[in-house]
Every structure is written in structure tokens, then in C-alpha cells.
Motif scaffolding. Structure first.
Motif, mmCIF file in Angstrom:
data_model
loop_
_atom_site.group_PDB
_atom_site.id
_atom_site.type_symbol
_atom_site.label_atom_id
_atom_site.label_comp_id
_atom_site.label_asym_id
_atom_site.label_seq_id
_atom_site.Cartn_x
_atom_site.Cartn_y
_atom_site.Cartn_z
ATOM 1 N N ARG A 67 0.829 -1.198 0.000
ATOM 2 C CA ARG A 67 0.000 0.000 0.000
ATOM 3 C C ARG A 67 0.866 1.252 0.000
ATOM 4 N NH1 ARG A 67 -3.586 2.290 4.227
ATOM 5 N NH2 ARG A 67 -1.833 1.744 5.536
ATOM 6 N N PRO A 70 5.025 3.207 -4.374
ATOM 7 C CA PRO A 70 4.437 3.809 -5.578
ATOM 8 C C PRO A 70 4.052 2.718 -6.570
ATOM 9 C CG PRO A 70 6.515 4.850 -5.014
ATOM 10 C CD PRO A 70 6.398 3.655 -4.148
ATOM 11 N N LEU A 72 3.944 2.908 -9.731
ATOM 12 C CA LEU A 72 4.847 2.871 -10.879
ATOM 13 C C LEU A 72 6.095 2.057 -10.569
ATOM 14 C CD1 LEU A 72 5.253 3.776 -13.706
ATOM 15 C CD2 LEU A 72 6.224 5.892 -12.873
ATOM 16 N N TYR A 117 -0.961 -3.579 -6.005
ATOM 17 C CA TYR A 117 -1.125 -2.331 -5.266
ATOM 18 C C TYR A 117 -2.569 -2.158 -4.805
ATOM 19 C CZ TYR A 117 -1.439 2.653 -4.380
ATOM 20 O OH TYR A 117 -1.693 3.861 -3.811
ATOM 21 N N THR A 174 -9.540 5.842 -8.754
ATOM 22 C CA THR A 174 -8.089 6.041 -8.790
ATOM 23 C C THR A 174 -7.430 4.957 -9.626
ATOM 24 O OG1 THR A 174 -8.297 6.875 -6.553
ATOM 25 C CG2 THR A 174 -6.083 6.411 -7.325
ATOM 26 N N LYS A 177 -7.750 5.687 -13.242
ATOM 27 C CA LYS A 177 -6.803 6.706 -13.692
ATOM 28 C C LYS A 177 -5.390 6.132 -13.753
ATOM 29 C CE LYS A 177 -7.796 9.879 -10.727
ATOM 30 N NZ LYS A 177 -7.467 11.129 -10.054
ATOM 31 N N THR A 180 -3.321 4.514 -16.753
ATOM 32 C CA THR A 180 -2.461 5.259 -17.683
ATOM 33 C C THR A 180 -0.997 4.858 -17.494
ATOM 34 O OG1 THR A 180 -2.411 6.998 -16.050
ATOM 35 C CG2 THR A 180 -3.843 7.320 -17.939
ATOM 36 N N LEU A 181 -0.654 4.417 -16.262
ATOM 37 C CA LEU A 181 0.759 4.164 -15.975
ATOM 38 C C LEU A 181 1.325 3.006 -16.792
ATOM 39 C CD1 LEU A 181 0.902 4.683 -12.141
ATOM 40 C CD2 LEU A 181 1.490 6.246 -13.953
#
Lengths: 188, 221
Positions: A67, A70, A72, A117, A174, A177, A180-181
Motif C-alpha cells: 500500500r 508507488p 509505478l 497495489y 483512482t 486513472k 495510464t501508468l
């Protein structure tokens, strides 16, 4: 480059089709990641609340680590770490009717990063939802003769999960969104 | 094997330290922007004028619903193509700061609404102007109730700062350092684990700091 002239490229060639295709891929990744993350998150939450001390501490550490990293970093790590053989297996087992982006072994890294994640975040949300129930609910269920799993399934989860709907929905937005990564590891 | 693990850190310690420093710098600058802009937008959203409310609402909806990566694409290659000579650092902290500001504004707005409406009326009737009411009566109370939501935003921001290093901006932050070390030494696992440890230190420190602030200021309910 004034006004709508700046968007002239949109109607040129196949640009609009490319954008829409990309949009569709994002949507597909989001849907699959949401389903997997919800299932894994529920599993982690149940482990975290388990009466077995070792299991609950291990799940707690797992959740807190993933958690707080990051997303990414996870995706890039998996991208570099997952061996070529695993990617090849993914490409072999993926049926040919699946969209082209899914045929790539890179999807394995992107998807597992998203699920790792988000399942940790969702587990924490679900745990909070379940723990917000008064203890009496579980005790009453046991007193009525329901065993642990029946009490979970019939009494605790229906109420606990309903309480965490708003937090879950905002986390899933979230997640959407964050799809996109995966473009950074060149899933196109 | 465990020694090889430590070697990766000791041999590249300066690089990791610089990456850590850059990440801290990115987080601090973005946080200042996010708090400044976020407070302003929150003030717009609770202002008595419907036009200000609409502007605030538009800001929040735009920045909260656009992925950070898209903001980075707009603010760096986009603005440069439009002829604005923006540096990667500025584009990065501006994207992250403005993105988080939308969340900060929402958190502060809910904090403002948690303060009883009677207090605004009382303070206005005592002759405070609207900005004075905000600054002296409402915001000090609102900030107390929003410490924990702000805390989770800070942690989210620390994690989002990795996107600045991983994307086209390629700022030399912790994630980029991990990547560079991994591709130079081929020790993928240790390099990424040490970068991860750096992020865990930051989020851990933030968690502890927020807990302390909470126990000191938060309103008991």
C-alpha cells in the motif's frame, strides 16, 4: 493553432480510431484489474482479520508494504523482473480472440502491478468496513450456531461491505486513472 | 547473496542518496503548491458567490479526474510545443502540486462544512468580513478536522511523485535511480528493493508525523 484548428489532427487519417482503441484498452485493463483486485483484496482482508496470529501479521505486513509503495515502482519492477519465460507462457495461453494489447507479455507486468497495489489498498478499506461493525454481530451469529464462514458470509460481509462502498468506489476511480501508468512500459 | 544485496546499496549510495533528496524536494515543493492552491480553491468553493463556487468546482473536477500522467504530458511536451520554455522540474512539481491541490480543496471543503453553519453567521453578525471569518474562525477549525484526510493525501503524493521520475520528465528521483542502477548492474531486485525502502521510509515518516499531529490537534468525536 487557434480554436478548433488545434484539433484538426483528430480527423486526419486514423488518429481518431487510434485514440478510441487506446481508450478501449484502458477500459479493458481497468475492468480486469478491478475484478482481480476486489477478489484479492477481500482475500487479504479476511487473512488480516483471521484468528491465526501468524496469518494476520503476515497479511498486515504484506498490505502495509504494497500500500505504501508507488504503483509505478511496482509496475517497473515487475516489468524488469518477470522472466521472459513467464511472458512467453502468457502469450501462449492468451486466446487469439483477445485484443491485441493483451497478447503482449508486458500486460502481465502492468496488470499484476495494478492488482498488487490496489488489492492491498482495498484490503485495508474492507478491513475497516468489517471492523466498523459492532462486535455483537459476530457474537450473535456464533450464538445462533453459525460457524465462522457462515457468519462471515451471511452476517458480517453483507453489512461490512455495504459500509465501505464509497471508499471502494473512490479507490476504483483512482485505479482507472492509474491504468495510464502501464503506457510507461509500452502497453499500447 | 545477502551481501550482494547490501553491496548494491553501498556501491551506489551517493546515487541513491541524491535520488532520495530529489524525491524529498519534489514532495516538499509540490506539497507547498498543493496546500496553497488547494486552500484557495476550497475558499472559492465555499464562497458566497455562485460564480466563484463554479470556478472552484470546475478546477476540482478537471484536476481530480485527469490522470497525473496526462497532466504531465500536457504540462511538459504540450507546453514546450506551444512555445513555453518550461523545465522538467517545474512541469513536474506544477503537475503534481495542481493535481493534489484538487484533492486538498475537497478535503478542506468537507472540513469547512463540518464546522457548524451557525459559526459563520455568528461571526458575520459580529462584523467580521467574509475573508476574516474564513481565516480566523472557520479555517483554524477546519484544518483540525482534516488532518487525517490531508495525511493520506500527503502519502498519496509521496507515491505519486514516483510518476515524475518514471515518466518522460525523467527527473532523477528515487525511482529513476533504482532503474538506472538496475540497468547498469543487472541487479534488478536489490536496486528496486532499495528504492522501495526509500519510499517506505518517506511514507513511514509521514504516517508517524500525521499520527502525532492527530493526537495533538484532532477533534475528539
Amino acid at each position: 493553432m487557434t480554436g478548433f484548428a488545434a484539433f484538426g489532427w483528430l480527423t486526419e487519417g486514423n488518429n481518431l480510431r487510434f485514440i478510441l482503441e487506446g481508450f478501449l484498452i484502458n477500459l479493458e485493463i481497468a475492468v480486469v484489474a478491478i475484478i482481480l483486485a476486489l477478489i484479492a483484496g477481500l482475500g487479504l482482508a479476511l487473512l488480516r482479520l483471521s484468528r491465526n496470529r501468524v496469518l494476520s501479521v503476515a497479511a498486515g505486513v504484506w498490505v502495509d508494504v504494497f500500500r505504501n509503495l508507488p504503483l509505478l515502482l511496482l509496475i517497473l519492477f515487475l516489468f524488469l523482473w518477470i522472466p521472459q519465460s513467464a511472458r512467453d507462457t502468457w502469450e501462449d495461453v492468451m486466446p487469439s480472440w483477445m485484443p491485441e494489447a493483451w497478447q503482449s507479455g508486458l500486460m502481465l507486468a502492468g496488470l499484476s502491478g495494478l492488482v498488487l497495489y490496489n488489492s492491498a489498498v482495498l484490503a485495508e478499506i474492507m478491513r475497516a468496513g468489517i471492523q466498523s461493525l459492532p462486535r455483537g454481530q459476530a457474537e450473535a451469529a456464533h450464538a445462533l450456531g453459525l460457524n465462522y464462514w457462515k457468519a462471515m458470509r451471511l452476517v458480517i460481509l453483507p453489512q461490512g461491505l455495504r459500509r465501505m462502498v464509497p471508499a471502494t468506489v473512490s479507490q476504483l476511480i483512482t485505479l482507472t486513472k492509474d491504468t495510464t501508468l502501464v503506457s510507461i512500459i509500452a502497453i499500447v | 547473496m545477502p551481501f550482494a544485496f547490501v553491496d548494491t546499496l553501498t556501491e551506489n549510495f551517493d546515487e541513491f542518496l541524491r535520488g532520495f533528496g530529489t524525491t524529498v524536494e519534489l514532495v516538499v515543493v509540490s506539497f507547498v503548491i498543493a496546500m496553497g492552491v488547494g486552500t484557495l480553491i476550497a475558499a472559492f468553493r465555499v464562497a458566497p458567490s455562485p460564480w466563484l463556487q463554479r470556478i472552484g468546482g470546475l478546477y476540482v473536477e478537471c484536476f481530480r479526474n485527469i490522470p497525473l500522467l496526462v497532466l504531465i504530458f500536457i504540462s511538459y511536451p504540450g507546453l514546450r510545443r506551444a512555445g513555453i520554455d518550461i523545465s522538467a522540474f517545474v512541469a513536474g512539481v506544477a503537475s503534481l502540486g495542481l493535481y493534489t491541490a484538487a484533492y486538498v480543496a475537497e478535503a478542506l471543503r468537507s472540513g469547512v462544512f463540518s464546522v457548524n453553519k451557525g459559526q459563520i453567521e455568528a461571526s458575520l453578525s459580529l462584523g467580521f468580513t467574509y475573508p476574516q471569518t474564513m481565516r480566523r474562525i472557520i479555517l483554524p477549525q477546519a484544518f483540525r478536522t482534516v488532518i487525517s484526510p490531508l495525511g493520506s493525501l500527503i502519502i498519496a503524493m509521496i507515491k505519486n511523485s514516483a510518476i515524475l521520475g518514471g515518466s518522460i520528465l525523467a527527473l532523477d528521483d528515487l525511482l529513476k535511480t533504482g532503474r538506472v542502477v538496475a540497468s547498469r548492474t543487472f541487479d534488478v531486485i536489490p536496486a528496486f528493493v532499495w528504492a522501495a525502502v526509500g519510499y517506505l521510509i518517506l511514507t513511514g515518516l509521514a504516517t508517524v508525523a500525521i499520527r502525532m499531529l492527530e493526537s495533538k490537534y484532532a477533534v475528539r468525536r
